[in-house]
Scaffold this active site. Structure first.
Site, mmCIF file in Angstrom:
data_model
loop_
_atom_site.group_PDB
_atom_site.id
_atom_site.type_symbol
_atom_site.label_atom_id
_atom_site.label_comp_id
_atom_site.label_asym_id
_atom_site.label_seq_id
_atom_site.Cartn_x
_atom_site.Cartn_y
_atom_site.Cartn_z
ATOM 1 N N GLY A 1 0.796 -1.240 0.000
ATOM 2 C CA GLY A 1 0.000 0.000 0.000
ATOM 3 C C GLY A 1 0.821 1.280 0.000
ATOM 4 N N GLY A 2 2.162 1.147 -0.010
ATOM 5 C CA GLY A 2 2.995 2.348 0.054
ATOM 6 C C GLY A 2 3.176 3.036 -1.285
ATOM 7 N N THR A 3 2.889 2.328 -2.379
ATOM 8 C CA THR A 3 3.140 2.900 -3.715
ATOM 9 C C THR A 3 2.010 2.532 -4.675
ATOM 10 N N GLY A 4 2.055 3.147 -5.842
ATOM 11 C CA GLY A 4 1.265 2.723 -7.002
ATOM 12 C C GLY A 4 -0.228 2.565 -6.751
ATOM 13 N N ARG B 1 6.550 -12.400 2.322
ATOM 14 C CA ARG B 1 7.041 -13.785 2.267
ATOM 15 C C ARG B 1 7.380 -14.334 3.645
ATOM 16 N N PHE C 1 9.138 -8.691 -13.391
ATOM 17 C CA PHE C 1 10.116 -8.119 -14.318
ATOM 18 C C PHE C 1 9.960 -8.848 -15.638
ATOM 19 N N TYR D 1 -3.537 -11.587 -17.605
ATOM 20 C CA TYR D 1 -2.761 -12.738 -18.086
ATOM 21 C C TYR D 1 -2.758 -13.902 -17.078
ATOM 22 N N PRO E 1 -3.515 -2.385 -18.212
ATOM 23 C CA PRO E 1 -2.475 -1.410 -17.868
ATOM 24 C C PRO E 1 -2.971 -0.136 -17.171
ATOM 25 N N ARG F 1 9.802 -1.530 -14.620
ATOM 26 C CA ARG F 1 10.235 -2.924 -14.737
ATOM 27 C C ARG F 1 9.731 -3.602 -16.003
HETATM 28 C C1 HXC Z 1 15.974 -11.687 -14.503
HETATM 29 C C2 HXC Z 1 16.001 -11.161 -12.265
HETATM 30 C C3 HXC Z 1 15.572 -9.842 -12.542
HETATM 31 C C4 HXC Z 1 15.357 -9.495 -13.908
HETATM 32 C C5 HXC Z 1 15.820 -10.034 -10.405
HETATM 33 N N1 HXC Z 1 16.141 -11.223 -10.936
HETATM 34 N N2 HXC Z 1 15.477 -9.185 -11.363
HETATM 35 N N3 HXC Z 1 16.202 -12.079 -13.226
HETATM 36 N N4 HXC Z 1 15.580 -10.438 -14.852
HETATM 37 N N5 HXC Z 1 14.977 -8.280 -14.276
HETATM 38 C C6 HXC Z 1 16.606 -12.407 -10.212
HETATM 39 C C7 HXC Z 1 17.896 -12.128 -9.435
HETATM 40 O O1 HXC Z 1 19.032 -12.232 -10.262
HETATM 41 C C8 HXC Z 1 17.842 -13.219 -8.376
HETATM 42 O O2 HXC Z 1 18.218 -14.466 -8.898
HETATM 43 C C9 HXC Z 1 16.351 -13.338 -8.075
HETATM 44 O O3 HXC Z 1 15.655 -12.776 -9.208
HETATM 45 C C10 HXC Z 1 15.954 -12.556 -6.842
HETATM 46 O O4 HXC Z 1 16.446 -11.222 -6.986
HETATM 47 P P1 HXC Z 1 16.451 -10.194 -5.769
HETATM 48 O O5 HXC Z 1 16.881 -8.878 -6.295
HETATM 49 O O6 HXC Z 1 17.181 -10.787 -4.604
HETATM 50 O O7 HXC Z 1 14.890 -10.194 -5.412
HETATM 51 P P2 HXC Z 1 14.085 -9.367 -4.376
HETATM 52 O O8 HXC Z 1 14.966 -8.436 -3.575
HETATM 53 O O9 HXC Z 1 13.223 -10.314 -3.688
HETATM 54 O O10 HXC Z 1 13.226 -8.366 -5.353
HETATM 55 C C11 HXC Z 1 12.078 -8.832 -6.002
HETATM 56 C C12 HXC Z 1 11.988 -8.339 -7.441
HETATM 57 C C13 HXC Z 1 12.042 -6.788 -7.531
HETATM 58 C C14 HXC Z 1 10.655 -8.883 -7.986
HETATM 59 C C15 HXC Z 1 13.137 -8.892 -8.244
HETATM 60 O O11 HXC Z 1 11.798 -6.357 -8.859
HETATM 61 C C16 HXC Z 1 11.046 -6.122 -6.616
HETATM 62 O O12 HXC Z 1 11.318 -5.875 -5.443
HETATM 63 N N6 HXC Z 1 9.822 -5.814 -7.114
HETATM 64 C C17 HXC Z 1 8.738 -5.200 -6.309
HETATM 65 C C18 HXC Z 1 7.850 -4.254 -7.054
HETATM 66 C C19 HXC Z 1 7.406 -4.706 -8.431
HETATM 67 O O13 HXC Z 1 7.964 -5.629 -9.017
HETATM 68 N N7 HXC Z 1 6.415 -3.987 -8.940
HETATM 69 C C20 HXC Z 1 5.843 -4.248 -10.255
HETATM 70 C C21 HXC Z 1 4.552 -4.977 -10.111
HETATM 71 S S1 HXC Z 1 3.779 -4.787 -11.636
HETATM 72 P P3 HXC Z 1 19.745 -15.072 -8.674
HETATM 73 O O14 HXC Z 1 19.683 -16.428 -9.303
HETATM 74 O O15 HXC Z 1 20.667 -14.107 -9.373
HETATM 75 O O16 HXC Z 1 19.969 -15.108 -7.193
HETATM 76 C C22 HXC Z 1 2.819 -6.051 -12.030
HETATM 77 C C23 HXC Z 1 1.988 -5.684 -13.240
HETATM 78 C C24 HXC Z 1 1.294 -6.806 -13.887
HETATM 79 O O17 HXC Z 1 2.799 -7.055 -11.406
HETATM 80 C C25 HXC Z 1 0.524 -6.478 -15.133
HETATM 81 C C26 HXC Z 1 0.891 -5.324 -15.973
HETATM 82 C C27 HXC Z 1 -0.046 -5.099 -17.134
HETATM 83 P P1 NAP Z 2 4.115 -1.186 -7.404
HETATM 84 O O1 NAP Z 2 3.895 0.259 -7.161
HETATM 85 O O2 NAP Z 2 5.498 -1.660 -7.667
HETATM 86 O O3 NAP Z 2 3.500 -1.962 -6.147
HETATM 87 C C1 NAP Z 2 3.995 -3.147 -5.635
HETATM 88 C C2 NAP Z 2 4.041 -3.010 -4.136
HETATM 89 O O4 NAP Z 2 4.317 -4.287 -3.553
HETATM 90 C C3 NAP Z 2 5.120 -2.042 -3.643
HETATM 91 O O5 NAP Z 2 4.545 -1.118 -2.740
HETATM 92 C C4 NAP Z 2 6.114 -2.933 -2.927
HETATM 93 O O6 NAP Z 2 6.693 -2.259 -1.799
HETATM 94 C C5 NAP Z 2 5.238 -4.094 -2.500
HETATM 95 N N1 NAP Z 2 6.017 -5.318 -2.339
HETATM 96 C C6 NAP Z 2 6.790 -5.916 -3.275
HETATM 97 N N2 NAP Z 2 7.404 -6.988 -2.744
HETATM 98 C C7 NAP Z 2 6.994 -7.055 -1.455
HETATM 99 C C8 NAP Z 2 7.288 -7.943 -0.389
HETATM 100 N N3 NAP Z 2 8.125 -8.976 -0.548
HETATM 101 N N4 NAP Z 2 6.683 -7.734 0.822
HETATM 102 C C9 NAP Z 2 5.848 -6.675 1.006
HETATM 103 N N5 NAP Z 2 5.539 -5.807 0.017
HETATM 104 C C10 NAP Z 2 6.107 -6.000 -1.192
HETATM 105 O O7 NAP Z 2 3.223 -1.715 -8.622
HETATM 106 P P2 NAP Z 2 1.670 -1.500 -8.990
HETATM 107 O O8 NAP Z 2 1.633 -1.290 -10.455
HETATM 108 O O9 NAP Z 2 1.042 -0.524 -8.107
HETATM 109 O O10 NAP Z 2 1.077 -2.949 -8.705
HETATM 110 C C11 NAP Z 2 0.095 -3.172 -7.701
HETATM 111 C C12 NAP Z 2 -0.685 -4.443 -7.999
HETATM 112 O O11 NAP Z 2 -1.418 -4.289 -9.210
HETATM 113 C C13 NAP Z 2 0.176 -5.678 -8.183
HETATM 114 O O12 NAP Z 2 -0.498 -6.805 -7.666
HETATM 115 C C14 NAP Z 2 0.263 -5.800 -9.681
HETATM 116 O O13 NAP Z 2 0.551 -7.106 -10.111
HETATM 117 C C15 NAP Z 2 -1.137 -5.374 -10.051
HETATM 118 N N6 NAP Z 2 -1.316 -4.962 -11.434
HETATM 119 C C16 NAP Z 2 -0.767 -3.788 -11.847
HETATM 120 C C17 NAP Z 2 -1.004 -3.370 -13.147
HETATM 121 C C18 NAP Z 2 -0.478 -2.060 -13.668
HETATM 122 O O14 NAP Z 2 -0.665 -1.785 -14.860
HETATM 123 N N7 NAP Z 2 0.138 -1.231 -12.858
HETATM 124 C C19 NAP Z 2 -1.761 -4.181 -14.012
HETATM 125 C C20 NAP Z 2 -2.283 -5.376 -13.548
HETATM 126 C C21 NAP Z 2 -2.066 -5.753 -12.238
HETATM 127 P P3 NAP Z 2 8.211 -2.543 -1.330
HETATM 128 O O15 NAP Z 2 9.044 -2.612 -2.553
HETATM 129 O O16 NAP Z 2 8.514 -1.402 -0.412
HETATM 130 O O17 NAP Z 2 8.164 -3.846 -0.577
#
Ligand code: HXC
Ligand code: NAP
Length: 292
Positions: free
Chosen positions: A24-27, A76, A106, A156, A200, A209
């Site tokens: 809930g801190g972002t997006g 987690r 990603f 998806y 989106p 990402r």
């Molecule tokens: C390939 C990757 C990678 C990348 C990380 N890894 N990023 N591999 N391509 N871009 C690999 C690392 O090398 C590592 O493997 C493993 O994943 C774990 O990486 P960490 O950095 O230790 O992970 P962690 O700190 O847990 O971070 C999680 C994360 C990061 C998912 C990688 O991006 C994150 O914190 N995301 C949170 C917010 C987020 O993703 N928001 C977007 C949601 S949007 P190895 O083998 O090297 O150890 C969404 C939209 C959906 O869901 C629909 C849109 C239309």
């Molecule tokens: P976002 O801003 O990156 O939000 C993801 C949030 O999850 C961040 O606040 C992040 O905070 C938190 N998070 C990630 N890993 C976590 C962990 N291990 N523990 C606790 N918190 C964690 O992205 P968003 O676009 O708003 O996405 C929100 C939701 O909408 C997601 O479920 C996404 O799949 C969905 N969605 C988004 C879109 C879109 O177009 N934006 C489309 C379809 C679905 P920290 O990094 O501080 O932990």
């Protein structure tokens, strides 16, 4: 004037309710939290970054005058999840609604991923939603609270998609969790479980990402959406708030898509004909008529 950019629910729709929002801190989580707070809810937000959470909590409180509790933790880690619930109950007396919104994602060719990369996304999206659902669900059952859960998935989850395969697998699991518990906990405890599948909706977290500037022409979402625009946060917040509110008391096990028609645009066999100009249809018509 009432539009998709304005609040849909009456003021005080969430008076005396506490909503726990993961990520809930972002997006989108932050936008939904802000809207629910404006409707009178007590809000609990959680995520890993303490500073981001506290800044958001302050910003929302200033904007709405509502109470927002920030608890840092990783979805987690079960001890973090239990701590978030405990702090929420200690602060507000109870939790009524859970929004599983946190996600990790990603883009990458799947064959380049390590098993840890898969584990990271599955851990946040699927196991994280399970951890919160189990912890809050057990609390509701013990306290005889008829709470409700909303899971944020995506389109998806049911179509699958190339290049974000861990996320597709995890979101499909969350969808199965939604439908399964809607029946099991709905029948036994009156707990509703629903999902929303957004297309989106621009956020910094998703866009940086998934749609890096250098590749954006290849996947520009607005180009493949019948309504020719991306989503606005308020229209998603309106839908989510409705599903979590008591107005939706008979909605259980639903998955509502909000994507401007995007996934269907990619699915129909003849949708490519949209590119045919009217003059060509006129010519095809003339040819057909001349043959009959
Ligand atoms: C390939 C990757 C990678 C990348 C990380 N890894 N990023 N591999 N391509 N871009 C690999 C690392 O090398 C590592 O493997 C493993 O994943 C774990 O990486 P960490 O950095 O230790 O992970 P962690 O700190 O847990 O971070 C999680 C994360 C990061 C998912 C990688 O991006 C994150 O914190 N995301 C949170 C917010 C987020 O993703 N928001 C977007 C949601 S949007 P190895 O083998 O090297 O150890 C969404 C939209 C959906 O869901 C629909 C849109 C239309
Ligand atoms: P976002 O801003 O990156 O939000 C993801 C949030 O999850 C961040 O606040 C992040 O905070 C938190 N998070 C990630 N890993 C976590 C962990 N291990 N523990 C606790 N918190 C964690 O992205 P968003 O676009 O708003 O996405 C929100 C939701 O909408 C997601 O479920 C996404 O799949 C969905 N969605 C988004 C879109 C879109 O177009 N934006 C489309 C379809 C679905 P920290 O990094 O501080 O932990």
């Amino acid at each position: 004037m009432y539009t998709h950019l304005t609040s849909m629910l009456p003021p005080h729709s969430f008076k005396d309710k506490t909503v726990l929002i993961t990520g809930g801190g972002t997006g989108l989580g932050k936008s939904i939290a802000t809207y629910l707070s404006s409707l009178g809810a007590n809000i609990v937000i959680t995520g890993r970054r303490d500073n981001v959470l506290h800044d958001t909590a302050d910003e929302i409180s200033k904007a709405t005058g509502g109470k927002v509790l920030a608890v840092a933790g990783d979805v987690r880690k079960i001890e973090d999840v239990e701590n978030t619930l405990k702090q929420a109950v200690d602060t507000f007396g109870r939790v009524d609604v859970l929004l599983n919104n946190a996600a990790g994602n990603f883009v990458s060719p799947t064959e380049r991923l390590s098993h840890r990369a898969f584990e990271s996304v599955i851990g946040i999206v699927l196991q994280g939603s399970i951890n919160y659902t189990l912890t809050v669900g057990k609390y509701w059952i013990a306290e005889n609270i008829k709470g409700n859960i909303l899971n944020i998935t995506t389109t998806y989850a049911f179509t699958g998609t190339a290049f974000t395969v861990p996320s597709a697998c995890a979101k499909a699991g969350v969808m199965a969790l939604t439908r399964s518990l809607a029946v099991e906990w709905g029948s036994k405890y009156g707990i509703r479980v629903n999902a929303v599948s957004p297309g989106p909706f621009p956020t910094e977290g998703a866009w940086q990402r998934l749609i890096p500037e250098s590749l954006k022409d290849l996947v520009d979402p607005a180009k493949k959406i019948p309504l020719k625009r991306v989503g606005e946060h308020q229209e998603l917040a309106n839908l989510c708030a409705y599903l979590m509110s008591d107005y939706a008391a008979y909605i259980n096990g639903a998955d509502i898509t909000i994507d401007g028609g995007e996934w269907l645009m990619g699915a129909g066999s003849f949708n490519g004909y949209l590119n045919i100009p009217d003059q060509m249809w006129d010519m095809l018509d003339a040819m057909r008529k001349s043959k009959s």
